[in-house]
Each structure stands twice: as C-alpha cells, then as structure tokens.
Scaffold this active site. Structure first.
Site, mmCIF file in Angstrom:
data_model
loop_
_atom_site.group_PDB
_atom_site.id
_atom_site.type_symbol
_atom_site.label_atom_id
_atom_site.label_comp_id
_atom_site.label_asym_id
_atom_site.label_seq_id
_atom_site.Cartn_x
_atom_site.Cartn_y
_atom_site.Cartn_z
ATOM 1 N N LYS A 116 15.023 6.464 3.468
ATOM 2 C CA LYS A 116 13.585 6.181 3.575
ATOM 3 C C LYS A 116 13.015 6.723 4.882
ATOM 4 C CE LYS A 116 12.905 3.326 -0.120
ATOM 5 N NZ LYS A 116 11.943 2.791 -1.032
ATOM 6 N N LYS A 198 18.818 9.446 -7.799
ATOM 7 C CA LYS A 198 18.492 8.289 -8.645
ATOM 8 C C LYS A 198 17.024 8.305 -9.074
ATOM 9 C CE LYS A 198 16.776 4.483 -5.915
ATOM 10 N NZ LYS A 198 16.531 3.073 -5.879
ATOM 11 N N LYS A 201 11.010 4.419 -8.732
ATOM 12 C CA LYS A 201 9.638 4.202 -9.178
ATOM 13 C C LYS A 201 8.594 4.724 -8.204
ATOM 14 C CE LYS A 201 9.985 -0.685 -8.453
ATOM 15 N NZ LYS A 201 10.346 -0.821 -7.037
#
Ligand code: ATP
Ligand code: LTN
Length: 333
Positions: A116, A198, A201
């Site tokens: 992140k 992966k 969303k």
C-alpha cells in the site's frame, strides 16, 4: 449446541469499494456458512478504510451498502452481530494500548504495508503502518476463537496472535489467542487480466480485472469471457497457467468443489466453452444476492435499526474486554 458453548467467529471487511468476487469467495461466502455453528460477529472496518483517502459522502454510502450486502448474502442480523467499527469506541481505545505492545520492526515487515505504501506513495500515513494493530484490537475485543479471512490476511493474523500472547505473558490470560480460518479453495482469487496479482476491490486500474458483486450480470459474464488465458487450449491447473488455474479456482469455490474436481470436469473442453461454464456458475451465484440487495436497500429504516442494534450489542462485549485491559495496565477504572 447452546449459544453459550458455541465458539466465537470474528471478521471484518473494509468499505473501500463494492466487494469483489475475491472478497466473496475468500471471506463472505464462508461468513454465511459459519453462522449456524458459531456465534458470529462481523464488522464494517471503516476505520481501516480511511488509511487511504476516501470521499466522505461515498464512504458513508459504501458503509451502508456493505452492511446491506452482508444481509443480502444471507447473513442474519438476528443470529449474528453486524456492526460498524467506528460506532464502537473501544476499538480506538484498545488499539492505542496495543500500539504500546507492538514493535516498529514487526510492523515494518507487513507485506500489505509495503504494497500500500508503494501504491499510495504520496500518503504513507501512520495509520497505514499501525493498521494491523487496529485489526488485532478488533479481533481481541470479542475474544474470537476463529477469524475467517482470505490468504492475504494470514500475516495480520500472525501479528494478532503475537500481540495477544505478549500481553498475556505479562498480565495473565486476558486475551483469547485466535486461529485463522482460511478456506482451501477461493482464499486467493487473482485478477482476471493480471492473474499473477490478487483481485482487489479498490486497487485495480482496469475494470475488466475485477468482478464486483453488484456488476450487471451480462457485464460480469463478459469479463470472464475476456479473462487472460494462454495459447495451449488445455484446461488444467498449473503454475505456468495462472489465468486458467484462477478460473478453475473460481469455478470450484462457487460450486463447492475442490480445484482438482473442477479440473476433472473440463478435460478435453476448449477455452470458450470452459469460460462459459465459469461465467454461468458465477452469474447464478450472484443473481439472488443482487435481487435481495435491491429489496433490502429500499428499506432504510430497517437498515438503520440493524446498524443501531449491532452497535449496542458489539459495544457491550467490547467494553467488557476493554475494562479488563485498562485494569491490567493500571488505568483508574
Ligand atoms: P482493498 O482492495 O480495499 O485493500 P480488499 O479487496 O483486499 O481491499 P479487504 O476489505 O481488505 O479487501 O478484505 C476483505 C476480505 O476479503 C479479507 O478476508 C480478505 O482476505 C479477503 N480477500 C480480499 N481479496 C481477496 C482475493 N482476491 N481472494 C480471496 N480473498 C480475498
Ligand atoms: N484488514 C482486513 C479487514 C479487517 C479484519 C479485521 C479482518 C479489519 N479488521 C478483523 C478480520 C478481523 C482485511 O481484510 N483487509
């Protein structure tokens, strides 16, 4: 088994976007299946969501929509506790205490933090760094025995266990040390266009990479038909066939089969026909959920009531644990 003897399940999901098929197969589908055997507590992790910038109006809407979706999947708010994390102040309070029992070194090893911070290089805030501590607080407040999550959360569960054990070693048995509950199939659904990463969303630049649970069904089918594959036209599981292996996993997780069983069903089948079968299975899974979501969304008063009742029930349990912790560390309670 009586309610008191049932084990406690706790999990949460960030309202950072409409859940993906990955969120559903890795987590939500299990959450629903576990509700009869366990006492389940499921949260909307909106405090975690603000570790990356969110639009306030959107965040409020996504929070309600996610709770509505939990119910649309079949998670019963009468049998389980469904609530919004920020409604229960004990999370922030316990997180502070646990911050003082967590080392910078262990937090800097977290792969989600590394990913992140690479993605949001202009906003590497302290919340992003201490994210796993808040997650540990979530879980430990409710004395959870089991935490159903996808594979990407394994490291965060490990640090939760380490923090709990460290605290217990100093102060006695305060926390239940939780185990992860990671499904055999579906724990790591990959992107349809980037099958080596992966499905996420909120982190995808390409809409075709992700199936969102509220996607128009025709559009969802098209995304599967366009999924990246390879050129040998053989449907089988193999590390050098990430696209096909991912579709086999999706099919297996939706139908409740093992990946090998799914592979067996498609021996000799061409990619076009295989993709159509996967698309049909996914669509039939999503259709009733979407219908129920629409119905539930129109009942604003009911959703308000679920949110309010959930917060009360969650706070009651959380506050008991928090008071115990405060006494142990020497706060005047
Ligand atoms: P974001 O993209 O906002 O970081 P996310 O889509 O990764 O979020 P979370 O809210 O962080 O989702 O995770 C909710 C649950 O879904 C967790 O249990 C997580 O392990 C699971 N999950 C997320 N992505 C996948 C995936 N691709 N496959 C299987 N499970 C997943
Ligand atoms: N970090 C989790 C969401 C989450 C969670 C939790 C999961 C927040 N608190 C407690 C399980 C238990 C994620 O899935 N990204």
């Amino acid at each position: 088994m009586s309610e008191e003897n049932k084990k406690i399940i706790y999990s949460a999901m960030q309202p950072s976007g409409i859940p993906s098929l990955g969120n559903y197969l890795g987590a939500l589908k299990n959450w629903k299946n576990l509700q009869n055997e366990y006492n389940c507590i499921y949260a909307i992790a909106n405090m975690h969501a603000i570790t990356v910038r969110q639009d306030p109006t959107e965040l409020r809407k996504k929070t309600r929509d996610l709770l509505t979706l939990f119910m649309a999947i079949g998670i019963d708010p009468e049998k389980n506790i469904l609530y919004v994390q920020s409604d229960v102040k004990a999370h922030a309070e316990l997180a502070w205490v646990l911050n003082c029992f967590t080392y910078m070194g262990e937090l800097s090893r977290m792969t989600q933090f590394k990913d992140k911070s690479a993605k949001h290089a202009d906003n590497i805030n302290a919340g992003l760094f201490t994210y796993p501590v808040l997650m540990a607080a979530d879980i430990l407040l409710y004395n959870a025995d089991l935490v159903p999550v996808g594979e990407d959360q394994r490291q965060h569960l490990e640090i939760t266990r380490d923090i709990a054990e460290r605290f217990n070693n100093i102060y006695g048995d305060v926390f239940t040390v939780p185990d992860g509950y990671i499904p055999k199939v579906g724990a790591r659904i990959m992107g349809l266009q980037e099958p080596e990463r992966k499905m996420s969303k909120s982190e995808s630049d390409n809409d075709n990479n992700v199936i969102y649970m509220l996607d128009d069904l025709g559009r969802a089918a098209n995304k599967i038909k366009r999924a990246v594959t390879d050129s040998d036209n053989e449907v089988r599981l193999s590390p050098d066939k990430p696209g096909i292996s991912n579709l086999l996993n999706i099919y297996a997780a939706v139908t409740g089969k093992s990946a090998e069983e799914a592979e067996g069903e498609f021996v000799g089948c061409g990619y076009g026909e295989f993709k159509k079968c996967v698309a049909d299975a996914v669509i039939e899974e999503l259709r009733p959920i979407q219908e129920r979501f629409k119905e539930l969304s129109s009942d604003k008063a009911y959703i308000d009531k679920v949110i309010k009742d959930g917060a009360e029930k969650a706070a009651y349990i959380a506050n008991k644990t928090l008071r115990k912790v405060q006494r142990k560390v020497g706060f005047p309670v």
